[in-house]
Design a protein around this motif. Structure first.
Motif: not given
Length: 63
Positions: A21, A24, A28, A35, A38-39, A42-43, A55, A59
């Motif tokens: 992560f 992420t 943030f 953001k 991106v989360l 990434n997830l 990702a 970011a």
């Protein structure tokens, strides 16, 4: 299995999750406007190297 081996396993898992992560956390921390995107990338796509790099690039974009 000794207690030390179990502790190492938990620590190792924590390190892997934090590394997974990083994009992420960067998003943030920098307060980038996308953001949430991106989360999500990434997830769901971070497991592939390409998804993780995308990702991280999202970011690291300029604000």
């Amino acid at each position: 299995m000794s207690s030390d081996a179990g502790s190492f396993g938990v620590l190792g898992l924590l390190i892997v999750v934090v590394a997974y992560f990083v994009p992420t956390f960067v998003a943030f921390g920098r307060g980038v406007p996308n953001k949430g995107s991106v989360l999500v990338v990434n997830l769901f796509l971070g497991w592939s190297v390409v998804g993780w790099v995308v990702a991280l690039a999202m970011a690291a974009r300029s604000r």
